[in-house]
Design a protein around this motif. Structure first.
Motif: not given
Length: 761
Positions: A407-408, A418-422, A430-431
Motif C-alpha cells: 500500500d502507499l 496518514v492516508w493508506i491507499m491501495d 484508512n486514515v
C-alpha cells in the motif's frame, strides 16, 4: 445556523459564571464590551479575559451600565489596512508577495479573508500549527477564487532585510500565493495568537472572527455570503464554486519570482530507480519532475506548467509535486501532487501521466469537438471530485512511503495524518491520525531513512533546511522524502541553495550535482503561453518583450535572421539548440518554420512544442488529425543554433499576405558568469551582475536589491550558479498591397530577408 449555534453554546457557558455581590461593580466593564459593535465571538473572548484578570466571578450583567464609546480594536486594524492599499511600502508598512500592479486586485467592495499572526516566529512545537493554518487558508482560496485573501504580520521594522528574507523562505517553503502585510504598529488583538477574520467589505463589521480557522463553520459563513453576493447577476458566475482548476485560476508566489530563473526552484523531494541508475527530482515550485542519471544528465521531464491535467509528459500538468516512489516491476512512478490534493502515476515506458486519486470525472469525454478544443489549448483540466472539509479528504499530501502490504502511505508535511491507499485502485483504505498511531504505523520506515543522516554534521544539516520537523522525537524526520541512499552515496535536496547535494559517506566529502543536457527542460512554463492567448492578451507580451521591431514589406516569403548578443560577463552553459526555440505567428502570416526547414526529431518534440498557425479556424481539420511524421535514423539529430563571436543566430521563415502580422521568438538561455568571475571573492559583486541580467535597467533599484539579497541567501558559490535569461523577440510585419500588373488579378509574391540584431543587457 452552525455559526449561530456555536455562539449560543458559548453564551451558555459564560452566563452560569456570573454571580451577585461584590462582583457587580465590574459588570459595567463587561457590559460595555458586550454592548459595543464587536462581533459576538470577540465579545466572549473579552469577557473571559476580564474575568481571569480581575479574579472575580460576576453573577449577572447590569442592564444600567453605560455603553462604551470606544472604537473596537479590529475596526482600527481594518481601517489601517485599508489605508495601505494605495502604496506597496510606506512609513510603517510593507506589502510582501505583491507587486505594484497586483495590489490593485483589492476590490474595496469585495469579500476579504484576513489571517493575522506571528508567521516569522517559529517557537518549538508551533511550526506544525503554522503549516496547518496555511493549508486551511490555501484550501479556502482554491475553493473560492473570488475571495480576497491576505495576511497580517506585526514586526519591529518593516525595513529589516532579515525579516524580509525569513518571510521569503516561509513563502517558498509553504508556497503562499496571497499577499502579506508587514506592519511596525502593534495591534494587541492579533499579536498574541493567529486569528482569522472574514469581511464582506472593509467598512462592515467582520462576519467571522475567531482565534482559529474552523473550516466547517467558516465554510458555512462563506456559503451564506456567496448567496448574498450572487443576487447580483453580474457576480453570479464568479461566485459559483465548482472546484474546477483552470490555468488562470492559479496564483503563484510573487516574492520569490526571481528565483524561478534558476534551473531549480525549491527542489523538495527525490527518489531513485537503483537498477536503472535514474533519479526522480521534484522541482516543486517549477511544477515538474526531472528525470536524470546519477551524474546529473537530464533524461526526461514530467510536467509542462502549473495545472491539473493528464497526458504526455510534455503536456501534462502538475501543481507543486512532492514525494515520489518508483515501482520497478511496473515501471511506474507514483507522484504526490500536493497543491492538487492528488496522487499521479507516470508510466515511464509510455511517457504518460494519469491521475490515480481522485477519480477523474471526464475520462469518458471524447469526440471530434473535444479533440479540437484540446488542439486549440482549451483542454479541460482533469476532473476532480469536490473535496469536502472533513478529516478523510486527502489535503496537501507531501510524503510518500510504501508499506509491507504494497500500500502507499501518504503523509502531509506536518505529519498530522496518514492516508493508506491501495496502489492499484487508488482507493483510500484508512486514515490514521495522531503522532502515536503514525509512529506505530510507519515510524520504523521513517527512522530507517533518516538514519542515513547520522554521519552528517548537525551544522551542515542546519544549512540545508530552513526548519526541521520532528515526529515522535525523530530529528529531521521532515527530510524523509528529501534524501535517497545509493550505495555509498547519499543525495539530499538543498532547498536553501536550490540544488541537490551528493555526499560520499566513505570519503566524507560532498559536492553539488551539476545538471547537463538542459535542452530537455526546453522552455520554462513562465515563457510558454498557449498560442490562442496571444490573440487576446497582447498587453502581456508587451510587458515582457526584450526586443521589438517593425518592418514594412511586400507579401511573400520572409526570411528572418536574428543575431542575439548574450549579456556581458556571462557565457552559455550549453549551446542553444533548435529544440529549445519556440516560434509563434499571428495575423496575416500563414506559416512559420525554421529557415532550413529542418525536420523535427523525437527529442525535439519531447523538449518543446513549436506552434505554427494561420487564421485559426482555417485548418481545424489539420490540427485535429495531424500525425507526427516518422523519422529516419539519419534525421534523428537535433542541430543547435549557430554561435559565432559569442552571438546566437536564430532563423525562421514566414509566408505572409497583405495585412498585419506578428512573429514571436522565444528561447531560454542557460547562462553562468564568465570564468574570470568564478575566482572573484566578492560574492556581492557576482550577485549584482546576475541581478542586473535577470532584471533590466528599467526595473526599480529596490527590486534589484531584493534579488541580490535572495541570491546571497542561497549560501553557495554564485560563480557556478546556472540561471535562465528568457529571450523574447517580437516582430511586427506590415504587409502592403503591391502594384498589380496590367490585365492581371494575381498578386506578385516576393522573397524578402530581414536582419534583426538583439542585444541583451
Amino acid at each position: 445556523m452552525a455559526f449561530r449555534y456555536r455562539n449560543l453554546r458559548r453564551i451558555s457557558t459564560v452566563f452560569p459564571r456570573l454571580l451577585s455581590g461584590a462582583g457587580c461593580e465590574h459588570c459595567g466593564e463587561a457590559t460595555n464590551i458586550a454592548s459595543c459593535s464587536m462581533p459576538l465571538a470577540h465579545t466572549l473572548e473579552k469577557i473571559d479575559t476580564i474575568g481571569a484578570w480581575r479574579g472575580v466571578h460576576v453573577s449577572r450583567l447590569s442592564t444600567f451600565a453605560e455603553i462604551s464609546k470606544e472604537v473596537p480594536q479590529e475596526v482600527d486594524l481594518i481601517a489601517y489596512i485599508r489605508s495601505t492599499f494605495d502604496l506597496v511600502e510606506g512609513p510603517s508598512h510593507r506589502w510582501v508577495n505583491v507587486s505594484d500592479k497586483s495590489i490593485e486586485f483589492f476590490n474595496k467592495d469585495g469579500a476579504f479573508l484576513l489571517v493575522a499572526g506571528e508567521f516569522l516566529d517559529d517557537p518549538s512545537g508551533c511550526q506544525s500549527d503554522r503549516i496547518h493554518m496555511f493549508e486551511k487558508v490555501k484550501l479556502l482560496q482554491q475553493r473560492y477564487p473570488w475571495l480576497h485573501v491576505f495576511a497580517f504580520q506585526s514586526c519591529a521594522s518593516v525595513c529589516s532585510m532579515s525579516d524580509h528574507d525569513r518571510l521569503i523562505n516561509v513563502i517558498m517553503e509553504e508556497y503562499i500565493p496571497f499577499p502579506i502585510l508587514l506592519c511596525s504598529k502593534i495591534f494587541p488583538e492579533v499579536a498574541s495568537r493567529p486569528c482569522c477574520m472574514l469581511l464582506k467589505g472593509l467598512k462592515d463589521p467582520p462576519l467571522y472572527h475567531e482565534r482559529d480557522i474552523d473550516l466547517s463553520i467558516l465554510h458555512e459563513v462563506i456559503k451564506d455570503l456567496s448567496e448574498q453576493l450572487a443576487k447580483n447577476a453580474s457576480n453570479a458566475n464568479k461566485l459559483n464554486s465548482t472546484w474546477s482548476k483552470i490555468r488562470e485560476g492559479f496564483k503563484e508566489p510573487y516574492a520569490c519570482s526571481s528565483l524561478q530563473n534558476l534551473v531549480l526552484c525549491f527542489p523538495a523531494c527525490i527518489s531513485a530507480d537503483e537498477s536503472g541508475n535514474r533519479l526522480f527530482l521534484s522541482d516543486s515550485n517549477h511544477h515538474r519532475v526531472i528525470v536524470s542519471d546519477c551524474d546529473g544528465g537530464i533524461l526526461d521531464m514530467i510536467g509542462s506548467s502549473p495545472g491539473f491535467e493528464d497526458g504526455d509528459f510534455e503536456t501534462a500538468k502538475l501543481m507543486r509535486p512532492a514525494a515520489s516512489y518508483y515501482h520497478a516491476s511496473e515501471d511506474y512512478l507514483y507522484i504526490v501532487d500536493s497543491e492538487n490534493h492528488a496522487i499521479r502515476r507516470a508510466d515511464m515506458g509510455r511517457r504518460v501521466l494519469e491521475t490515480l486519486y481522485p477519480t477523474c470525472n471526464d475520462k469518458g469525454r471524447s469526440g471530434l469537438w473535444s479533440r479540437v478544443l484540446d488542439k486549440l489549448g482549451f483542454k479541460r483540466d482533469a476532473g476532480m471530485k469536490s473535496v469536502e472539509f472533513d478529516s478523510e479528504a486527502l489535503l496537501f499530501p507531501w510524503h510518500l512511503l510504501k508499506s509491507v502490504d504494497d500500500d502507499l502511505l501518504i503523509m502531509n508535511k506536518s505529519f498530522n495524518s496518514v492516508w493508506i491507499m491501495d496502489m492499484g485502485s487508488g482507493m483510500i483504505r484508512n486514515v490514521v491520525k495522531g503522532h502515536g498511531d503514525i509512529m506505530e504505523l510507519c515510524g520504523k520506515q521513517i527512522m530507517e531513512k533518516v538514519s542515513h543522516l547520522k554521519d552528517i554534521s548537525h551544522d551542515f544539516l542546519q544549512q540545508l533546511v530552513h526548519s526541521s520537523y520532528s515526529l515522535g522525537g525523530i530529528s529531521y524526520s521532515g527530510l524523509v522524502s528529501s534524501l535517497v541512499a545509493l550505495g555509498d552515496r547519499l543525495l539530499i535536496c538543498d532547498t536553501v541553495s536550490q540544488r541537490v547535494m551528493m555526499m560520499n559517506r566513505q570519503a566524507d566529502s560532498s559536492s553539488s550535482i551539476e545538471f547537463s543536457n538542459l535542452r530537455v527542460l526546453a522552455l520554462p512554463y513562465w515563457l510558454s503561453f498557449p498560442l490562442e492567448r496571444a490573440f487576446t492578451t497582447g498587453s502581456v507580451w508587451e510587458a515582457h518583450v526584450d526586443h521589438l521591431q517593425s518592418f514594412t514589406l511586400l507579401p511573400g516569403k520572409i526570411d528572418v535572421r536574428c543575431t542575439i548578443g548574450i549579456p556581458g560577463k556571462t557565457e552559455l552553459v550549453e549551446p542553444l539548440e533548435e529544440s529549445c526555440v519556440w516560434r509563434q505567428v499571428r495575423g496575416a502570416a500563414v506559416e512559420v518554420s525554421g529557415l532550413n526547414n529542418t525536420a523535427a526529431t523525437k527529442e525535439k518534440v519531447s523538449a518543446a512544442k513549436r506552434w505554427s498557425a494561420q487564421k485559426w479556424y482555417d485548418d481545424l481539420d489539420n490540427l485535429v488529425f495531424e500525425e507526427e511524421p516518422e523519422l529516419s535514423s539519419e534525421e534523428n539529430t537535433t542541430p543547435h543554433t549557430d554561435l559565432e563571436d559569442g552571438k546566437i543566430h536564430i532563423n525562421c521563415a514566414v509566408n505572409t499576405s497583405p495585412g498585419t502580422s506578428e512573429v514571436f521568438i522565444l528561447a531560454p538561455l542557460y547562462l553562468k558568469l564568465q570564468s574570470s568571475y568564478k575566482t572573484c571573492k566578492d560574492t556581492e559583486e557576482k550577485a549584482a551582475i546576475i541581478a542586473e541580467i535577470l532584471k533590466p535597467d528599467r526595473t526599480e533599484k529596490s527590486v534589484r536589491d531584493e534579488i541580490v539579497h535572495s541570491l546571497l541567501s542561497l549560501n553557495r558559490d554564485l560563480g557556478e550558479l546556472v540561471f535562465v535569461k528568457p529571450l523574447r523577440i517580437k516582430l511586427r510585419l506590415e504587409i502592403i498591397n503591391p502594384p498589380k500588373p496590367e490585365n492581371s488579378r494575381d498578386i506578385i509574391l516576393t522573397d524578402s530577408t530581414v536582419d534583426v540584431n538583439v542585444t541583451l543587457s
